[in-house]
Scaffold this active site. Structure first.
Site, PDB file in Angstrom:
ATOM      1  N   TYR A 134     -49.931   4.642 -27.711  1.00 50.03           N
ATOM      2  CA  TYR A 134     -49.697   5.982 -28.254  1.00 50.03           C
ATOM      3  C   TYR A 134     -50.603   6.191 -29.461  1.00 50.03           C
ATOM      4  CZ  TYR A 134     -46.938   9.914 -30.229  1.00 50.03           C
ATOM      5  OH  TYR A 134     -46.513  11.112 -30.746  1.00 50.03           O
ATOM      6  N   LYS A 162     -50.867   7.491 -24.096  1.00 48.68           N
ATOM      7  CA  LYS A 162     -50.473   8.822 -24.563  1.00 48.68           C
ATOM      8  C   LYS A 162     -51.430   9.198 -25.674  1.00 48.68           C
ATOM      9  CE  LYS A 162     -46.732  11.381 -26.831  1.00 48.68           C
ATOM     10  NZ  LYS A 162     -45.402  11.312 -27.487  1.00 48.68           N
TER      11      LYS A 162
END
Length: 291
Positions: A134, A162
């Protein structure tokens, strides 16, 4: 694709006195499943993870696993800016039965790219579960470069990224360079369609709490080749994508979900509920696009 196209970064419902509202947690899980979510991400930023204790996070993982009962996938947010603690917590999270873990670039420390790389190597080595990287420099003050993401994608169990940097050039480079079996998700609802167009795989969404079926319709339309329909849906729901970040997230989201009768609008300090003026701004797009 293990985690599907539409992932929801789920908020954590609280009672008016700030405790986890387990009834609302169950109801919100059911709502997400019914409105198109393929995977629920528990204890990410939208969940107010900095204000959740480790015991609360583990309880949320276990509760969600039991409630979901295999109908969708579950990813546990395990990230922190302390690598040793993240590794220990990753092992505990894996014991709850989740399907994967998500780590975030360490915040506040401002590590070098090598430090970021070694942090995620430690997470990946701590579990056999799939790992999602992320990158959200707007919150962590450190950007994971495309080169570092590409390097990490070579690890066996790093299977998803992500990307919430907002840098389409960087995201495109990642998409074009990682192995075919590593999926790249937008971390920003507003960039779902542009990232799909660049070859990305879907979205880890906040807006899907409110317009999940519409998000799914937009993704499906684009993948089916109906770019015009996808573009119109993107344009129509842009006020929602922007409005849920009118002020510190997830305050606007929780206010909107409270209007739907799903949760209380409670957030934990240092976040506060919205002002009357901010509520009125949410009301305008809510009544047109959500209700």
């Amino acid at each position: 694709m293990l985690f599907g196209r539409l992932l929801t970064a789920m908020c954590t419902p609280f009672t008016p006195d700030g405790e986890i509202d387990w009834d609302a947690q169950g109801a919100l899980i059911e709502h997400l499943i019914q409105t198109g979510t393929d995977t629920i991400v528990v204890s990410g930023t939208t969940a107010e993870s900095p204000t959740l204790s480790k015991d609360e996070k583990l309880a949320l993982f276990s509760f969600t696993v039991k409630q979901v009962a295999g109908r969708v996938k579950i990813i546990a947010g395990v990230g922190s800016n302390n690598t040793v603690e993240t590794v220990q917590f990753t092992r505990l999270a894996a014991e709850t039965g989740v399907d994967g873990v998500m780590g975030v670039v360490p915040y506040y420390n401002k590590p070098s790219q090598e430090g970021i790389y070694q942090h995620f190597v430690a997470i990946a080595n701590a579990t056999t579960l799939p790992v999602m990287l992320y990158n959200v420099p707007g919150r962590t003050s450190a950007n994971m470069t495309a080169e570092t993401m590409i390097r990490l994608s070579e690890l066996k169990n790093v299977i998803a990224i992500k990307e919430a940097s907002g840098n389409l050039s960087q995201i495109t480079k990642v998409i074009s360079s990682v192995p075919d079996d590593v999926v790249v998700y937008s971390g920003d609802d507003s960039l779902t369609l542009p990232i799909l167009a660049a070859g990305g795989d879907g979205i880890v969404s906040v807006a899907s709490h409110l317009v999940g079926l519409e998000m799914k319709e937009m993704i499906d339309a684009y993948l089916a080749g109906d770019v015009q329909k996808a573009a119109k849906l993107h344009q129509r729901y842009q006020p929602v994508f922007e409005g849920i970040f009118l002020t510190s997230s997830p305050s606007p989201l929780k206010y909107a979900l409270a209007k739907k009768g799903l949760i209380h609008p409670t957030v934990r300090l240092p976040l506060v509920e919205m002002t009357e003026d901010e509520k009125q701004q949410v009301d305008r797009w809510f009544h047109e696009l959500v209700q």
